[in-house]
Write a protein that holds these residues in place. Sequence first.
Motif, short mmCIF file in Angstrom:
data_model
loop_
_atom_site.label_atom_id
_atom_site.label_comp_id
_atom_site.label_asym_id
_atom_site.label_seq_id
_atom_site.Cartn_x
_atom_site.Cartn_y
_atom_site.Cartn_z
N GLU A 58 0.85 -1.18 0.00
CA GLU A 58 0.00 0.00 0.00
C GLU A 58 0.89 1.23 0.00
OE1 GLU A 58 -3.54 1.96 2.68
OE2 GLU A 58 -3.29 -0.20 2.67
N GLU A 59 0.50 2.21 -0.82
CA GLU A 59 1.29 3.44 -0.89
C GLU A 59 1.24 4.17 0.44
OE1 GLU A 59 1.63 7.51 -3.52
OE2 GLU A 59 0.56 5.79 -4.33
N PHE A 60 2.41 4.56 0.92
CA PHE A 60 2.52 5.23 2.21
C PHE A 60 2.31 6.72 2.03
CE2 PHE A 60 5.22 7.05 5.66
CZ PHE A 60 4.46 6.60 6.71
N VAL A 61 1.39 7.29 2.79
CA VAL A 61 1.09 8.72 2.73
C VAL A 61 1.66 9.37 3.98
CG1 VAL A 61 -0.73 10.44 2.57
CG2 VAL A 61 -1.02 8.23 1.43
N LEU A 62 2.76 10.12 3.82
CA LEU A 62 3.46 10.70 4.97
C LEU A 62 2.57 11.61 5.80
CD1 LEU A 62 6.99 11.60 3.61
CD2 LEU A 62 6.40 9.89 5.30
N SER A 63 1.73 12.36 5.15
CA SER A 63 0.88 13.30 5.90
C SER A 63 -0.12 12.58 6.80
CB SER A 63 0.14 14.24 4.94
OG SER A 63 -0.72 13.48 4.09
N LYS A 64 -0.27 11.27 6.61
CA LYS A 64 -1.21 10.49 7.42
C LYS A 64 -0.48 9.48 8.31
CE LYS A 64 -4.94 10.90 4.09
NZ LYS A 64 -5.95 10.18 3.32
N ALA A 65 0.78 9.74 8.61
CA ALA A 65 1.59 8.78 9.35
C ALA A 65 1.02 8.45 10.73
CB ALA A 65 3.02 9.30 9.50
N ASP A 66 0.30 9.37 11.35
CA ASP A 66 -0.27 9.09 12.67
C ASP A 66 -1.67 8.49 12.60
OD1 ASP A 66 1.79 9.68 14.42
OD2 ASP A 66 1.34 11.82 14.45
#
Length: 164
Positions: A58-66
Motif C-alpha cells: 500500500e502506498e505510504f502517505v506521509l501526511s497520514k503517518a499518525d
Amino acid sequence: MKGIVLIILLFLTANSAMTAHPVHVSVCNLEFARNESIMAVKLFSDDFGTVLQNNYNEEFVLSKADEKPYRDYIINYVSSHLKITLNKNKSLKFEYDYSEVNEGAIWVYFKADKLSSAERIKVVNTLMLDLYEDQTNLLIINQNGKQDGFRFNYKVRELEIDLK
C-alpha cells in the motif's frame, strides 16, 4: 566515534530538495532517563515509504503517518526490525508515541518505562536492510549524561552493549 558524528551531520544537513540521496542511513536515539526511556528513529521519507509499500502493498502517505493503517505499518515495521533485549532475557517494549515529517525525513517517537537495573543490552537493528545493502544504521545511546554511538549495517546487525 568521529566517523559516526560526521555521518550524522551529513544526514541531518542533507538537502531536502534532493530527489535521490547517495547515503542510505538511519539514526536511532535511545535516551534512558529516570522516569522513562525514549526512542526516536529518523529515516529518509522516500526510502521509508518505499520499504513500507514493499512490505504492506500500500502506498505510504506521509501526511497520514499518525492515522490508521499507516501508524500500524510504522509500528509493525520498526518493532520487527529494531529489537532491544535487557540483560539477555527481557525485551524492552516501546510504545508508539507520534511521528513527524521534517526536511525529507520522518522521525518516529516511542516511549517505554524507565530502564531498571539493566547492565547490558542487546540491540538488533535491521532497519531498511531489506531495501539497501549499503544501508547504515546509527544508534546513539544517552544515559546518565553519557553518550555512546554505534553503527549497524548489512554485516553488523546486532551488538551487545555494556551500559555500566
